[in-house]
Design a protein around this motif. Structure first.
Motif, PDB file in Angstrom:
ATOM      1  N   SER A  70       0.167  60.885 -10.411  1.00 55.73           N
ATOM      2  CA  SER A  70      -0.938  60.747 -11.358  1.00 55.73           C
ATOM      3  C   SER A  70      -1.066  61.983 -12.250  1.00 55.73           C
ATOM      4  O   SER A  70      -1.225  61.867 -13.471  1.00 55.73           O
ATOM      5  CB  SER A  70      -2.236  60.508 -10.585  1.00 55.73           C
ATOM      6  N   GLU A  74      -0.465  62.261 -16.268  1.00 54.92           N
ATOM      7  CA  GLU A  74      -1.492  62.848 -17.138  1.00 54.92           C
ATOM      8  C   GLU A  74      -0.900  63.974 -17.973  1.00 54.92           C
ATOM      9  O   GLU A  74      -1.201  64.096 -19.170  1.00 54.92           O
ATOM     10  CB  GLU A  74      -2.671  63.358 -16.301  1.00 54.92           C
ATOM     11  N   ARG A  77       1.126  62.424 -20.744  1.00 56.04           N
ATOM     12  CA  ARG A  77       0.237  61.799 -21.733  1.00 56.04           C
ATOM     13  C   ARG A  77      -0.404  62.850 -22.631  1.00 56.04           C
ATOM     14  O   ARG A  77      -0.419  62.710 -23.859  1.00 56.04           O
ATOM     15  CB  ARG A  77      -0.841  60.980 -21.012  1.00 56.04           C
ATOM     16  N   GLN A  78      -0.908  63.920 -22.025  1.00 58.20           N
ATOM     17  CA  GLN A  78      -1.545  64.980 -22.810  1.00 58.20           C
ATOM     18  C   GLN A  78      -0.536  65.691 -23.711  1.00 58.20           C
ATOM     19  O   GLN A  78      -0.859  66.075 -24.835  1.00 58.20           O
ATOM     20  CB  GLN A  78      -2.242  65.982 -21.885  1.00 58.20           C
ATOM     21  N   ALA A  90      -2.710  69.783 -16.000  1.00 52.10           N
ATOM     22  CA  ALA A  90      -2.311  68.647 -15.166  1.00 52.10           C
ATOM     23  C   ALA A  90      -1.017  68.969 -14.418  1.00 52.10           C
ATOM     24  O   ALA A  90      -0.872  68.626 -13.239  1.00 52.10           O
ATOM     25  CB  ALA A  90      -2.145  67.390 -16.020  1.00 52.10           C
TER      26      ALA A  90
END
Length: 112
Positions: A70, A74, A77-78, A90
């Motif tokens: 997870s 993240e 994605r960031q 993250a």
């Protein structure tokens, strides 16, 4: 010392190291690095102790692996969004959880 006591002691030691690194960063005026080390120290407390316990006891297998995945997702994605600070945070969280998982597996292997 039982497996969970050894695991908790390893996390406590790592948390103390992170707290010391946060103090060093603060003394150098690096508030961002201080914040990251304090975040990691906090994670190494109750959060990862509980997750390690439930994983070790079989109540929630793969709890730590799921959390690592997870945080890595993240981070990706960031990074794609251009928020490199959030991506780094993250990633640091994933690294911290991986550390906890590695310690748990190491202690379980030595205690088996």
């Amino acid at each position: 010392m039982c497996i969970l006591e050894q695991y908790n002691a390893a996390l406590d030691e790592a948390a103390q190291e992170e707290t010391a690194l946060a103090a060093e960063a603060s003394a150098c005026g690096n508030e961002r690095l201080k914040s990251i080390h304090l975040m990691k120290a906090s994670m190494l407390g109750d959060m990862l102790k509980v997750l390690g316990r439930v994983e070790h006891e079989g109540k929630k297998p793969k709890a730590l692996e799921t959390l690592i995945d997870s945080f890595n997702e993240e981070s990706e994605r960031q990074h794609k969004l251009g928020d490199y600070d959030a991506a780094d945070r993250a990633e640091q969280k994933a690294i911290t959880v991986q550390f906890a998982l590695d310690r748990l597996r190491e202690i379980e292997d030595n205690g088996a």
